[in-house]
Design a protein around this motif. Structure first.
Motif, PDB file in Angstrom:
ATOM      1  N   ARG A 287      16.575   5.727 -47.221  1.00 11.94           N
ATOM      2  CA  ARG A 287      18.019   5.905 -47.098  1.00 11.94           C
ATOM      3  C   ARG A 287      18.740   4.603 -47.424  1.00 11.94           C
ATOM      4  O   ARG A 287      18.301   3.542 -46.989  1.00 11.94           O
ATOM      5  CB  ARG A 287      18.399   6.262 -45.645  1.00 11.94           C
ATOM      6  CG  ARG A 287      17.832   7.557 -45.135  1.00 11.94           C
ATOM      7  CD  ARG A 287      18.444   8.744 -45.833  1.00 11.94           C
ATOM      8  NE  ARG A 287      17.984  10.008 -45.273  1.00 11.94           N
ATOM      9  CZ  ARG A 287      17.016  10.765 -45.812  1.00 11.94           C
ATOM     10  NH1 ARG A 287      16.355  10.372 -46.886  1.00 11.94           N
ATOM     11  NH2 ARG A 287      16.695  11.923 -45.255  1.00 11.94           N
TER      12      ARG A 287
ATOM     13  N   TRP B 175      23.041   4.135 -32.889  1.00 12.43           N
ATOM     14  CA  TRP B 175      22.987   3.644 -34.278  1.00 12.43           C
ATOM     15  C   TRP B 175      24.189   4.221 -35.009  1.00 12.43           C
ATOM     16  O   TRP B 175      24.463   5.422 -34.899  1.00 12.43           O
ATOM     17  CB  TRP B 175      21.697   4.135 -34.922  1.00 12.43           C
ATOM     18  CG  TRP B 175      21.583   4.033 -36.417  1.00 12.43           C
ATOM     19  CD1 TRP B 175      22.143   4.865 -37.346  1.00 12.43           C
ATOM     20  CD2 TRP B 175      20.807   3.083 -37.154  1.00 12.43           C
ATOM     21  NE1 TRP B 175      21.771   4.480 -38.617  1.00 12.43           N
ATOM     22  CE2 TRP B 175      20.952   3.393 -38.532  1.00 12.43           C
ATOM     23  CE3 TRP B 175      20.006   1.990 -36.793  1.00 12.43           C
ATOM     24  CZ2 TRP B 175      20.330   2.664 -39.535  1.00 12.43           C
ATOM     25  CZ3 TRP B 175      19.380   1.267 -37.801  1.00 12.43           C
ATOM     26  CH2 TRP B 175      19.550   1.592 -39.150  1.00 12.43           C
TER      27      TRP B 175
ATOM     28  N   ALA C  75      25.876   3.826 -39.012  1.00 16.93           N
ATOM     29  CA  ALA C  75      25.655   3.208 -40.316  1.00 16.93           C
ATOM     30  C   ALA C  75      26.543   3.859 -41.352  1.00 16.93           C
ATOM     31  O   ALA C  75      26.934   5.021 -41.229  1.00 16.93           O
ATOM     32  CB  ALA C  75      24.191   3.355 -40.728  1.00 16.93           C
TER      33      ALA C  75
ATOM     34  N   GLN D 109      26.307   5.194 -45.009  1.00 13.85           N
ATOM     35  CA  GLN D 109      25.295   5.584 -45.994  1.00 13.85           C
ATOM     36  C   GLN D 109      25.988   5.854 -47.321  1.00 13.85           C
ATOM     37  O   GLN D 109      27.031   6.513 -47.351  1.00 13.85           O
ATOM     38  CB  GLN D 109      24.502   6.810 -45.535  1.00 13.85           C
ATOM     39  CG  GLN D 109      23.396   7.167 -46.531  1.00 13.85           C
ATOM     40  CD  GLN D 109      22.363   8.170 -46.050  1.00 13.85           C
ATOM     41  OE1 GLN D 109      21.612   8.726 -46.853  1.00 13.85           O
ATOM     42  NE2 GLN D 109      22.299   8.397 -44.749  1.00 13.85           N
TER      43      GLN D 109
ATOM     44  N   ARG E 279      26.133  13.344 -39.523  1.00 11.16           N
ATOM     45  CA  ARG E 279      26.963  12.627 -40.502  1.00 11.16           C
ATOM     46  C   ARG E 279      28.400  13.044 -40.236  1.00 11.16           C
ATOM     47  O   ARG E 279      28.667  14.215 -39.941  1.00 11.16           O
ATOM     48  CB  ARG E 279      26.649  12.974 -41.955  1.00 11.16           C
ATOM     49  CG  ARG E 279      25.359  13.686 -42.176  1.00 11.16           C
ATOM     50  CD  ARG E 279      24.292  12.852 -42.833  1.00 11.16           C
ATOM     51  NE  ARG E 279      22.982  13.232 -42.300  1.00 11.16           N
ATOM     52  CZ  ARG E 279      22.140  12.364 -41.760  1.00 11.16           C
ATOM     53  NH1 ARG E 279      22.451  11.095 -41.666  1.00 11.16           N
ATOM     54  NH2 ARG E 279      20.978  12.765 -41.302  1.00 11.16           N
TER      55      ARG E 279
ATOM     56  N   HIS F 257      15.423  16.899 -43.460  1.00 13.56           N
ATOM     57  CA  HIS F 257      16.717  16.725 -44.105  1.00 13.56           C
ATOM     58  C   HIS F 257      16.602  15.755 -45.271  1.00 13.56           C
ATOM     59  O   HIS F 257      15.908  14.752 -45.191  1.00 13.56           O
ATOM     60  CB  HIS F 257      17.782  16.232 -43.105  1.00 13.56           C
ATOM     61  CG  HIS F 257      17.372  15.010 -42.347  1.00 13.56           C
ATOM     62  ND1 HIS F 257      16.470  15.036 -41.316  1.00 13.56           N
ATOM     63  CD2 HIS F 257      17.740  13.709 -42.476  1.00 13.56           C
ATOM     64  CE1 HIS F 257      16.297  13.821 -40.846  1.00 13.56           C
ATOM     65  NE2 HIS F 257      17.054  12.983 -41.540  1.00 13.56           N
TER      66      HIS F 257
ATOM     67  N   ASP G 272      26.770   7.688 -40.595  1.00 17.79           N
ATOM     68  CA  ASP G 272      25.609   8.262 -39.919  1.00 17.79           C
ATOM     69  C   ASP G 272      25.644   7.844 -38.460  1.00 17.79           C
ATOM     70  O   ASP G 272      25.877   6.671 -38.151  1.00 17.79           O
ATOM     71  CB  ASP G 272      24.300   7.679 -40.467  1.00 17.79           C
ATOM     72  CG  ASP G 272      23.943   8.149 -41.860  1.00 17.79           C
ATOM     73  OD1 ASP G 272      24.212   9.312 -42.181  1.00 17.79           O
ATOM     74  OD2 ASP G 272      23.371   7.337 -42.605  1.00 17.79           O
TER      75      ASP G 272
ATOM     76  N   LEU H  65      23.079   8.099 -35.035  1.00 18.58           N
ATOM     77  CA  LEU H  65      21.760   8.507 -34.518  1.00 18.58           C
ATOM     78  C   LEU H  65      21.510   7.855 -33.164  1.00 18.58           C
ATOM     79  O   LEU H  65      22.167   6.887 -32.786  1.00 18.58           O
ATOM     80  CB  LEU H  65      20.623   8.092 -35.467  1.00 18.58           C
ATOM     81  CG  LEU H  65      20.507   8.799 -36.826  1.00 18.58           C
ATOM     82  CD1 LEU H  65      21.251   8.031 -37.903  1.00 18.58           C
ATOM     83  CD2 LEU H  65      19.061   9.017 -37.227  1.00 18.58           C
TER      84      LEU H  65
ATOM     85  N   ILE I  38      18.770   6.237 -32.507  1.00 13.57           N
ATOM     86  CA  ILE I  38      17.611   5.377 -32.818  1.00 13.57           C
ATOM     87  C   ILE I  38      17.327   4.345 -31.722  1.00 13.57           C
ATOM     88  O   ILE I  38      16.185   4.233 -31.261  1.00 13.57           O
ATOM     89  CB  ILE I  38      17.807   4.679 -34.191  1.00 13.57           C
ATOM     90  CG1 ILE I  38      17.691   5.700 -35.333  1.00 13.57           C
ATOM     91  CG2 ILE I  38      16.810   3.540 -34.377  1.00 13.57           C
ATOM     92  CD1 ILE I  38      18.031   5.133 -36.713  1.00 13.57           C
TER      93      ILE I  38
HETATM   94  O1  GTQ Z   1      20.161  10.116 -43.358  1.00 14.82           O
HETATM   95  O2  GTQ Z   1      18.184  10.619 -42.677  1.00 14.82           O
HETATM   96  O3  GTQ Z   1      21.498   6.007 -41.064  1.00 14.82           O
HETATM   97  O4  GTQ Z   1      16.903   8.913 -41.152  1.00 14.82           O
HETATM   98  C1  GTQ Z   1      19.255   6.257 -40.411  1.00 14.82           C
HETATM   99  C2  GTQ Z   1      18.084   7.008 -40.438  1.00 14.82           C
HETATM  100  C3  GTQ Z   1      20.282   7.862 -41.837  1.00 14.82           C
HETATM  101  C4  GTQ Z   1      19.150   9.865 -42.676  1.00 14.82           C
HETATM  102  C5  GTQ Z   1      20.345   6.698 -41.110  1.00 14.82           C
HETATM  103  C6  GTQ Z   1      18.030   8.190 -41.158  1.00 14.82           C
HETATM  104  C7  GTQ Z   1      19.144   8.616 -41.872  1.00 14.82           C
END
Ligand code: GTQ
Ligand code: FE2
Length: 369
Positions: free
Chosen positions: A86, A107, A109, A111, A130, A163, A177, A179, A181
């Motif tokens: 990613r 988390w 981010a 993307q 997302r 996915h 994104d 998550l 994590i």
């Molecule tokens: O889009 O599958 O920001 O697995 C971090 C881990 C996105 C993703 C992230 C991920 C994804």
């Protein structure tokens, strides 16, 4: 579910940190503790049982005007695909240096997927979503079901569902994104598996199969296969519905009816249609609309959250420090940080948090100033 409490007086910690050995016997005792893998409570400099949460994460704002150009540069220089998986760039809380964490549990981010690019299929225990700030054209495939991504939509990829993301269009697209994590990492509960590429469908219907089955207002399929699931089976929550719900709340308030959180503040929570609880087991997701000229009441909560400005302008005050907000800005709010938001124009904000975890563990507390 959340315990509302009255303000706790500001006293310093009661912890005793007397830890200097005075005698040879004491010194020997501490050496023997260490030898046997023991640490006495009273030697702890870190306040293990503070009077109130003392997060290392700090309140912080990242501006979209800085994030997007950097993501675009990564789009030019860094390929997406196997290995990298990613092109996601995480916000890193300045209080958690070196960690790609917005907060200790979350988390967040940006993307970025360029024209013609594919982020290959995989699955992991971590829950993900997302949120689309702007643009369209990318579609994500969730367990073989293609889901179009458009402005204002929330798309879910719950834990352990395959996915992959596809951008067949001539323009790049970037999105947020979210998550769990950091939470899953800290409790050692993560698993990951690569998917198979090239077996997915190549067209994007306007509505996914999940939306056709689960996305009809107030209607649940009676089929025995449509059983309750911990995470939502609905993989897309469309902006047209979110926007209509927020508009209706403010209209109802203007007509003298209940429904808003507080005056001038409408909000909806994305839920799992099988149970009515949060869409994801570990992440609460919400959209807020604060009418121009209004501000929210000052509040602090246990657990942390991340906000993203979707539309409009305003300001946020975090533990007494005020910061201006514009389109796309990301805000990290640590546990027990006091938050007030003011709207200059009508202000739409997406919010996610670890509230479902805090509530399940009976650790949720909220305090109004
Ligand atoms: O889009 O599958 O920001 O697995 C971090 C881990 C996105 C993703 C992230 C991920 C994804
Ligand atoms: Fe993923």
């Amino acid at each position: 579910m959340t315990t509302d409490i009255t303000a706790v007086p500001d006293t310093t910690s009661a912890a005793d940190t007397t830890d200097t050995p005075h005698t040879a016997d004491e010194k020997q005792l501490y050496d023997d503790f260490a030898h046997h893998g023991l640490i006495p409570l009273w030697t702890q400099r870190e306040d293990l049982m503070p009077v109130r949460p003392t997060p290392k994460a700090i309140p912080h704002v990242w501006h979209w005007g800085d994030l997007y150009p950097l993501a675009a540069r990564a789009g030019e220089l860094v390929p997406v695909g196997r290995g990298g998986e990613r092109r996601a760039i995480a916000i890193s809380n300045p209080g958690l240096p070196g960690l790609p964490y917005a907060t200790p549990t979350l988390w967040a981010a940006i993307q970025y997927l360029g024209p013609g690019e594919v982020a290959p299929a995989h699955r992991h225990s971590q829950n993900a979503f997302r949120f689309v700030l702007e643009g369209e054209g990318v579609w994500t495939v969730v367990d073989g079901d293609p889901v179009a991504m458009r402005r204002g939509d929330l798309l879910l990829t719950p834990g352990w569902r395959f996915h992959g993301h596809h951008n067949p269009h001539p323009r790049p697209m970037a999105w947020l994104d979210g998550l769990d994590i950091p939470l899953v990492h800290s409790i050692d509960a993560g698993f990951f598996e690569f998917g198979e590429d090239g077996v997915e469908e190549r067209t994007t219907p306007h509505r996914s199969r999940a939306e056709r089955l689960w996305g009809q207002p107030g209607l649940r399929p009676v089929s025995a296969t449509a059983h309750d699931t911990p995470n939502s089976p609905l993989s897309a929550y469309r902006w047209e519905h979110t926007d209509a719900a927020l508009t209706a709340q403010l209209e109802l308030a203007a007509e003298g009816h209940p429904g808003v959180v507080e005056p001038g503040h409408a909000a909806v929570r994305f839920t799992n249609p099988t149970t009515g609880s949060d869409a994801l087991t570990t992440l609460r997701t919400e959209m807020h609309r604060i009418a121009g000229g209004q501000h929210t009441a000052a509040v602090r909560e246990t657990g942390s959250s991340v906000w993203q400005v979707f539309d409009g302008t305003g300001a946020i005050t975090l533990d007494g420090t005020r910061r201006d907000l514009a389109h796309g800005d990301l805000i990290a709010v640590p546990s027990w940080c006091q938050v007030t938001i003011e709207a200059h124009s009508d202000l739409d904000l997406f919010r996610f948090s670890d509230a479902p975890v805090m509530e399940r563990l009976n650790l949720a507390r909220r305090e109004y100033a």
